[in-house]
Design a protein around this motif. Structure first.
Motif, PDB file in Angstrom:
ATOM      1  N   PHE A   1      -3.694   3.436  -1.901  1.00  0.00           N
ATOM      2  CA  PHE A   1      -3.811   2.511  -3.022  1.00  0.00           C
ATOM      3  C   PHE A   1      -2.977   1.270  -2.752  1.00  0.00           C
ATOM      4  CE2 PHE A   1      -4.544   6.667  -4.893  1.00  0.00           C
ATOM      5  CZ  PHE A   1      -5.566   6.462  -5.811  1.00  0.00           C
TER       6      PHE A   1
ATOM      7  N   GLU B   1       0.824  -1.210   0.000  1.00  0.00           N
ATOM      8  CA  GLU B   1       0.000   0.000   0.000  1.00  0.00           C
ATOM      9  C   GLU B   1       0.856   1.258   0.000  1.00  0.00           C
ATOM     10  OE1 GLU B   1      -3.999  -1.575   2.376  1.00  0.00           O
ATOM     11  OE2 GLU B   1      -2.473  -0.411   3.457  1.00  0.00           O
TER      12      GLU B   1
ATOM     13  N   ASP C   1      -4.380  -1.882  -7.207  1.00  0.00           N
ATOM     14  CA  ASP C   1      -5.198  -0.743  -7.646  1.00  0.00           C
ATOM     15  C   ASP C   1      -4.470   0.054  -8.732  1.00  0.00           C
ATOM     16  OD1 ASP C   1      -7.191  -1.312  -5.734  1.00  0.00           O
ATOM     17  OD2 ASP C   1      -6.217  -0.054  -4.220  1.00  0.00           O
TER      18      ASP C   1
END
Length: 396
Positions: free
Chosen positions: A111, A99, A115
């Protein structure tokens, strides 16, 4: 460095540093041997080609000058390694779950790499170069790894432009002057994080260049080079390309982390680092010879090297076989992969018997030309001197 008399061309000089001794020619300044070079690579880089590398320490490995070849892209197995902190364990086991949080924007958001992979994926070729590349040629003995030419390579990054991510989040704050990226290394307990953490700020004007990269040379970004996700600023020195990036903020001021506030600052010899000194951001125009490095036969010879323009396209590359007295324009090899990539070059020329100091000089489209001398500075940063990067070749 000024040109030396021919009588000195065979003499050797020992340049020392913590953990390394380098034998170099006063004219060519080419590392020849390291008595304490480790026999094996550290575990996290076991996949690399040891024959292409000089191992300085567990976190620093330099590409052999002759291992670059004539291709544009540096093989991952040959690429140098420079870690400010030990690489974290296990974070590349599930790279899509990593992340990164974006702040200083209209709609802050976290994100995952998964993603980001659903966004506007692109690839950019750029030179990755440590700020201290060329440090071994400084005569005042600056501390740090004694890199010669091998703390540099040209790689292809794949990821998503940070500018696209920011558009999705409504844009960055209007008063932002810097993009500040924070690495995800594990820090020792009980110490002030700001003294150790890898957190760098670059001017917001670089936004359109920045890539959040999860691949390098068409393969998943390895741990040794910042995987699962790296903050990449093409045209900027390697320290700004933050590994294991976990947080990106648009800020009014530069971070006060030590690595930014006083580290990687261009300062006079003997002067301490401070925030008002130039930061090691954009790379200057530079080139060096990669072959031949020691001996050659009389007659026709092909002289190879690499040249980079930093943030600009290259205009030309010149080569001299007499230490810079006379120059010939060389030609670039292979495809032009853009302003941030380097350009291999070659010059075919006849060489008579004797010793020849071979040097190269690059010029970018803005008219910036590689200088003959280095800029003296405490840490041995940003050495682009064509004199320092020459090689003395014996032709017989």
């Amino acid at each position: 460095m000024t040109s030396q008399p021919a009588s000195l061309s065979r003499r050797r000089l020992l340049v020392g540093s913590a953990g390394a001794m380098v034998s170099v020619s006063l004219l060519g300044m080419v590392p020849l041997a390291r008595a304490d070079e480790p026999k094996t690579l550290p575990d996290f880089v076991k996949w690399k080609d040891q024959s292409a590398l000089i191992v300085h320490s567990a976190n620093t490995m330099e590409t052999q000058r002759g291992a670059i070849g004539s291709g544009v892209v540096t093989p991952s197995t040959h690429l140098f390694v420079r870690n400010n902190l030990p690489a974290p364990d296990g974070i590349t086991d599930n790279p899509d779950a990593w992340e990164v949080t974006i702040e200083g924007v209209a709609s802050p958001k976290t994100f995952t790499v998964a993603d980001l992979k659903k966004m506007n994926v692109t690839s950019v070729a750029s030179v990755l170069q440590c700020s201290g590349n060329g440090r071994a040629f400084f005569t005042h003995g600056p501390g740090g790894t004694q890199w010669a030419t091998g703390a540099a390579g040209c790689v292809v990054w794949t990821g998503v432009p940070l500018s696209d991510v920011i558009k999705e989040l409504g844009g960055n704050s209007e008063d932002a002057r810097y993009i500040t990226a924070t690495g995800g290394e594990t820090l020792p307990a009980g110490l002030d994080p700001k003294t150790l953490m890898v957190e760098r700020s670059v001017p917001v004007q670089a936004l359109d260049q920045v890539l959040l990269a999860w691949e390098m040379n068409d393969q998943a970004l390895p741990l040794s080079h910042g995987g699962p996700l790296r903050f990449v600023v093409p045209g900027y020195f390697g320290v700004n390309n933050v590994k294991y990036v976990k947080n990106i903020s648009f800020t009014k001021d530069q971070t006060d982390a030590k690595i930014q506030a006083s580290g990687y600052r261009l300062r006079d010899v003997g002067v301490k680092g401070a925030p008002d000194q130039p930061s090691m951001w954009e790379m200057p125009v530079k080139s060096w010879i990669t072959a031949p490095l020691e001996g050659a036969k009389t007659g026709r010879n092909m002289i190879y090297g690499v040249a980079l323009g930093g943030v600009n396209d290259l205009e030309k590359i010149e080569v001299s076989v007499d230490g810079g007295k006379n120059w010939k324009q060389a030609r670039f090899l292979g495809p032009d992969l853009g302003p941030f990539a380097w350009r291999p070059f070659v010059l075919g020329t006849d060489l008579p018997a004797g010793e020849h100091l071979i040097v190269s000089r690059a010029t970018d489209v803005e008219g910036n030309t590689q200088p003959p001398e280095r800029t003296p500075n405490e840490r041995g940063y940003g050495n682009a001197s064509w004199q320092d990067h020459g090689v003395t070749v014996s032709v017989s």
